[in-house]
Write a protein that holds these residues in place. Structure first.
Motif, PDB file in Angstrom:
ATOM      1  N   LEU A 190      45.637   8.651  43.566  1.00 38.63           N
ATOM      2  CA  LEU A 190      45.011   8.991  43.729  1.00 38.63           C
ATOM      3  C   LEU A 190      44.505  11.152  43.864  1.00 38.63           C
ATOM      4  CD1 LEU A 190      41.952   8.687  45.701  1.00 38.63           C
ATOM      5  CD2 LEU A 190      43.774   8.249  47.850  1.00 38.63           C
ATOM      6  N   ARG A 191      44.022  11.356  43.760  1.00 42.45           N
ATOM      7  CA  ARG A 191      43.586  12.594  43.784  1.00 42.45           C
ATOM      8  C   ARG A 191      42.708  12.821  44.274  1.00 42.45           C
ATOM      9  NH1 ARG A 191      46.762  14.906  38.855  1.00 42.45           N
ATOM     10  NH2 ARG A 191      46.719  17.480  39.983  1.00 42.45           N
ATOM     11  N   THR A 192      42.561  14.214  45.430  1.00 39.97           N
ATOM     12  CA  THR A 192      41.395  14.464  46.174  1.00 39.97           C
ATOM     13  C   THR A 192      41.484  16.152  46.084  1.00 39.97           C
ATOM     14  OG1 THR A 192      42.295  14.601  48.133  1.00 39.97           O
ATOM     15  CG2 THR A 192      40.970  12.122  47.100  1.00 39.97           C
ATOM     16  N   ALA A 193      40.678  16.595  46.049  1.00 44.64           N
ATOM     17  CA  ALA A 193      40.290  18.220  46.458  1.00 44.64           C
ATOM     18  C   ALA A 193      41.233  18.310  48.052  1.00 44.64           C
ATOM     19  CB  ALA A 193      38.557  18.671  47.066  1.00 44.64           C
ATOM     20  N   GLY A 194      42.083  19.054  48.038  1.00 44.66           N
ATOM     21  CA  GLY A 194      43.453  19.546  49.645  1.00 44.66           C
ATOM     22  C   GLY A 194      43.956  17.885  49.257  1.00 44.66           C
ATOM     23  N   ASN A 195      44.006  17.083  48.513  1.00 43.65           N
ATOM     24  CA  ASN A 195      44.840  15.433  49.078  1.00 43.65           C
ATOM     25  C   ASN A 195      44.587  15.207  50.112  1.00 43.65           C
ATOM     26  OD1 ASN A 195      47.191  17.889  49.335  1.00 43.65           O
ATOM     27  ND2 ASN A 195      47.413  17.060  50.839  1.00 43.65           N
ATOM     28  N   ILE A 196      43.170  15.190  50.492  1.00 44.51           N
ATOM     29  CA  ILE A 196      41.853  14.735  51.662  1.00 44.51           C
ATOM     30  C   ILE A 196      42.252  13.150  51.727  1.00 44.51           C
ATOM     31  CG2 ILE A 196      40.555  14.635  53.118  1.00 44.51           C
ATOM     32  CD1 ILE A 196      40.007  17.620  52.598  1.00 44.51           C
ATOM     33  N   VAL A 197      42.773  12.862  52.567  1.00 43.81           N
ATOM     34  CA  VAL A 197      42.421  11.398  53.198  1.00 43.81           C
ATOM     35  C   VAL A 197      41.450  10.791  53.988  1.00 43.81           C
ATOM     36  CG1 VAL A 197      42.944   8.509  53.832  1.00 43.81           C
ATOM     37  CG2 VAL A 197      44.800  10.783  52.639  1.00 43.81           C
ATOM     38  N   PRO A 198      40.782  11.282  53.625  1.00 49.11           N
ATOM     39  CA  PRO A 198      38.941  10.996  54.174  1.00 49.11           C
ATOM     40  C   PRO A 198      39.352   9.321  55.646  1.00 49.11           C
ATOM     41  CG  PRO A 198      38.408   9.482  52.608  1.00 49.11           C
ATOM     42  CD  PRO A 198      39.819  10.467  52.360  1.00 49.11           C
ATOM     43  N   PRO A 199      38.143   9.352  57.487  1.00 47.03           N
ATOM     44  CA  PRO A 199      38.876   9.146  57.958  1.00 47.03           C
ATOM     45  C   PRO A 199      38.129   7.671  56.970  1.00 47.03           C
ATOM     46  CG  PRO A 199      37.400  10.753  58.743  1.00 47.03           C
ATOM     47  CD  PRO A 199      37.571  10.460  57.156  1.00 47.03           C
ATOM     48  N   TYR A 200      39.325   5.647  57.931  1.00 46.96           N
ATOM     49  CA  TYR A 200      38.686   5.236  57.292  1.00 46.96           C
ATOM     50  C   TYR A 200      36.734   4.721  58.440  1.00 46.96           C
ATOM     51  CZ  TYR A 200      39.152   0.200  56.378  1.00 46.96           C
ATOM     52  OH  TYR A 200      38.729  -1.161  56.016  1.00 46.96           O
ATOM     53  N   ALA A 201      36.550   4.163  57.484  1.00 44.11           N
ATOM     54  CA  ALA A 201      35.216   3.486  58.209  1.00 44.11           C
ATOM     55  C   ALA A 201      34.376   1.984  57.516  1.00 44.11           C
ATOM     56  CB  ALA A 201      33.964   4.328  57.974  1.00 44.11           C
ATOM     57  N   SER A 202      34.954   1.426  58.273  1.00 45.93           N
ATOM     58  CA  SER A 202      34.751  -0.240  57.294  1.00 45.93           C
ATOM     59  C   SER A 202      33.272  -0.016  56.838  1.00 45.93           C
ATOM     60  CB  SER A 202      34.722  -1.449  57.909  1.00 45.93           C
ATOM     61  OG  SER A 202      34.507  -1.396  59.282  1.00 45.93           O
ATOM     62  N   GLY A 203      32.136   0.063  56.986  1.00 45.85           N
ATOM     63  CA  GLY A 203      30.556  -0.087  57.400  1.00 45.85           C
ATOM     64  C   GLY A 203      30.232   1.107  55.842  1.00 45.85           C
ATOM     65  N   THR A 239      34.888   4.364  51.148  1.00 53.61           N
ATOM     66  CA  THR A 239      34.690   5.788  50.134  1.00 53.61           C
ATOM     67  C   THR A 239      35.644   4.985  48.890  1.00 53.61           C
ATOM     68  OG1 THR A 239      36.609   6.898  51.472  1.00 53.61           O
ATOM     69  CG2 THR A 239      34.838   7.198  51.827  1.00 53.61           C
ATOM     70  N   ALA A 240      35.552   5.861  47.511  1.00 49.18           N
ATOM     71  CA  ALA A 240      35.877   5.659  46.706  1.00 49.18           C
ATOM     72  C   ALA A 240      38.155   5.813  47.073  1.00 49.18           C
ATOM     73  CB  ALA A 240      35.929   6.913  45.257  1.00 49.18           C
ATOM     74  N   GLU A 241      38.579   6.793  47.809  1.00 48.46           N
ATOM     75  CA  GLU A 241      39.733   6.928  48.661  1.00 48.46           C
ATOM     76  C   GLU A 241      39.945   5.495  49.085  1.00 48.46           C
ATOM     77  OE1 GLU A 241      37.396  10.539  47.926  1.00 48.46           O
ATOM     78  OE2 GLU A 241      37.113   8.936  49.374  1.00 48.46           O
ATOM     79  N   ALA A 242      39.228   5.551  50.504  1.00 44.40           N
ATOM     80  CA  ALA A 242      39.265   3.703  50.715  1.00 44.40           C
ATOM     81  C   ALA A 242      39.981   2.586  49.970  1.00 44.40           C
ATOM     82  CB  ALA A 242      38.616   3.511  52.715  1.00 44.40           C
ATOM     83  N   ALA A 243      38.634   3.118  49.151  1.00 44.60           N
ATOM     84  CA  ALA A 243      38.802   1.415  48.067  1.00 44.60           C
ATOM     85  C   ALA A 243      39.868   1.456  46.745  1.00 44.60           C
ATOM     86  CB  ALA A 243      38.018   2.198  47.250  1.00 44.60           C
ATOM     87  N   THR A 244      40.711   3.053  46.831  1.00 43.17           N
ATOM     88  CA  THR A 244      41.679   3.607  45.916  1.00 43.17           C
ATOM     89  C   THR A 244      43.017   3.280  46.408  1.00 43.17           C
ATOM     90  OG1 THR A 244      41.226   4.758  45.011  1.00 43.17           O
ATOM     91  CG2 THR A 244      42.771   5.009  44.887  1.00 43.17           C
ATOM     92  N   VAL A 245      43.279   3.464  47.606  1.00 40.25           N
ATOM     93  CA  VAL A 245      44.270   3.134  48.823  1.00 40.25           C
ATOM     94  C   VAL A 245      44.064   1.437  49.175  1.00 40.25           C
ATOM     95  CG1 VAL A 245      45.306   2.848  51.167  1.00 40.25           C
ATOM     96  CG2 VAL A 245      43.949   5.313  50.155  1.00 40.25           C
ATOM     97  N   GLU A 246      43.143   0.570  49.648  1.00 41.20           N
ATOM     98  CA  GLU A 246      43.164  -1.036  50.146  1.00 41.20           C
ATOM     99  C   GLU A 246      43.727  -1.178  48.171  1.00 41.20           C
ATOM    100  OE1 GLU A 246      40.225  -2.433  52.290  1.00 41.20           O
ATOM    101  OE2 GLU A 246      39.283  -2.573  50.635  1.00 41.20           O
ATOM    102  N   TYR A 247      42.823  -0.466  46.605  1.00 42.34           N
ATOM    103  CA  TYR A 247      43.814  -2.008  46.391  1.00 42.34           C
ATOM    104  C   TYR A 247      45.092  -1.635  45.462  1.00 42.34           C
ATOM    105  CZ  TYR A 247      43.241  -3.551  41.201  1.00 42.34           C
ATOM    106  OH  TYR A 247      43.334  -4.357  39.773  1.00 42.34           O
ATOM    107  N   ALA A 248      45.637  -0.125  45.981  1.00 44.17           N
ATOM    108  CA  ALA A 248      46.372   0.387  45.632  1.00 44.17           C
ATOM    109  C   ALA A 248      47.585  -1.018  46.825  1.00 44.17           C
ATOM    110  CB  ALA A 248      47.098   1.780  46.125  1.00 44.17           C
ATOM    111  N   VAL A 249      47.359  -0.774  47.802  1.00 47.02           N
ATOM    112  CA  VAL A 249      48.342  -1.627  48.982  1.00 47.02           C
ATOM    113  C   VAL A 249      47.795  -3.418  49.005  1.00 47.02           C
ATOM    114  CG1 VAL A 249      48.520  -1.953  51.502  1.00 47.02           C
ATOM    115  CG2 VAL A 249      48.292   0.512  50.574  1.00 47.02           C
ATOM    116  N   GLN A 250      46.952  -4.066  48.605  1.00 48.23           N
ATOM    117  CA  GLN A 250      46.705  -5.285  48.954  1.00 48.23           C
ATOM    118  C   GLN A 250      46.563  -6.027  47.676  1.00 48.23           C
ATOM    119  OE1 GLN A 250      47.141  -5.532  52.318  1.00 48.23           O
ATOM    120  NE2 GLN A 250      44.924  -6.741  52.407  1.00 48.23           N
ATOM    121  N   VAL A 251      46.111  -5.225  46.495  1.00 49.78           N
ATOM    122  CA  VAL A 251      45.942  -5.539  45.144  1.00 49.78           C
ATOM    123  C   VAL A 251      47.545  -5.535  44.358  1.00 49.78           C
ATOM    124  CG1 VAL A 251      44.884  -5.937  43.054  1.00 49.78           C
ATOM    125  CG2 VAL A 251      43.431  -5.774  45.305  1.00 49.78           C
ATOM    126  N   LEU A 252      47.054  -4.293  44.181  1.00 51.11           N
ATOM    127  CA  LEU A 252      49.075  -3.647  43.518  1.00 51.11           C
ATOM    128  C   LEU A 252      50.481  -4.198  44.517  1.00 51.11           C
ATOM    129  CD1 LEU A 252      47.649  -0.691  41.695  1.00 51.11           C
ATOM    130  CD2 LEU A 252      47.441  -3.266  40.298  1.00 51.11           C
TER     131      LEU A 252
END
Length: 193
Positions: free
Chosen positions: A55-68, A71-84
Motif C-alpha cells: 500500500l503506497r500513499t503520499a507520506g505513507n498516510i493511513v487515513p482514519p477509518y470511516a465505515s460509511g 477509502t482505497a487505503e481502508a479496502a487494501t488494509v481490510e483485504y490484506a488482513v481479512q482475505v489474505l
C-alpha cells in the motif's frame, strides 16, 4: 522511459519464473510506505513477487477509518488482513520525505489542493524540532508511530491484534544510506534491524 520499456519487453520472456503466481497470492506482510520513487519495498526487503502486499500513499498516510465512507487505503488494509491473512503489517517512513517535510515546514500547498487535502489526513502534526533538517528524521519517525496508532483503530486490525494473529512494525528507511531502522517499544527508539 526507454530503459523501462526495454526491460518490460524482456521481462515476460521468463514465464517459467512466474507461472506459479497465476495460482494466487499468499503474502505474509502488508507493507505500507510512501509513493516516493526512491522507496522500493522489494529492493529494501529482498522480497520476490507474491511475498509483499503493498500500500503506497503520499507520506505513507493511513487515513482514519470511516465505515460509511470507504477509502482505497481502508479496502487494501481490510483485504490484506481479512482475505489474505497477513501476519505482519509494516509502516515504513523514509528520510527526505516531501510530504512530511511540507507539513513540518508549513509549506503553502495552495497550488496542489489534492496534496494539501490528503496531507490533512496525517494523524497529527509531526514534530518540528528538525524543520531545518532535510531528512526530517524525527518528524518522519513520529509520523510512522502515529500511522501505526491509526491502524489500530481499523476493526479488522484491532480484532487480529487482540487474537495475537497480527503484529505491527514501524520502520524508518534512510534514502541516503540504505539503512533501515525499526521502532523498539522497550527503548521507544528506532534502532537498526
Amino acid at each position: 522511459m526507454q530503459p523501462l520499456i526495454d526491460n518490460a519487453r524482456t521481462f515476460g520472456q521468463r514465464p517459467e519464473e512466474f507461472a506459479r503466481l497465476a495460482e494466487g497470492q499468499s503474502p505474509d506482510v502488508l507493507f505500507i510506505t510512501c509513493s516516493d520513487s526512491r522507496v522500493v519495498p522489494a529492493l529494501i526487503t529482498g522480497a520476490r513477487p507474491g511475498e509483499l502486499f503493498e500500500l503506497r500513499t503520499a507520506g505513507n498516510i493511513v487515513p482514519p477509518y470511516a465505515s460509511g465512507h470507504p477509502t482505497a487505503e481502508a479496502a487494501t488494509v481490510e483485504y490484506a488482513v481479512q482475505v489474505l491473512g497477513v501476519s505482519d503489517i509494516v509502516v515504513c517512513g523514509h528520510s527526505h520525505c516531501g510530504a512530511i517535510g511540507a507539513l513540518v515546514r508549513g509549506d503553502d500547498l495552495g497550488a496542489v489542493p489534492a496534496v494539501r487535502d490528503w496531507l490533512a489526513h496525517a494523524a497529527d502534526e509531526p514534530a518540528v524540532s528538525d524543520a531545518a533538517d532535510p531528512a526530517c528524521a524525527d518528524a518522519v519517525q513520529h509520523h510512522v508511530l502515529a500511522q501505526l496508532l491509526r491502524l489500530r483503530s481499523y476493526p479488522c486490525v484491532e480484532q487480529r491484534l487482540a487474537s495475537g494473529r497480527l503484529r505491527l512494525h514501524g520502520w524508518y528507511y534512510e534514502v541516503h544510506t540504505g539503512a533501515v531502522r525499526e521502532h523498539r517499544a522497550a527503548t521507544d527508539a528506532f534502532e537498526a534491524l
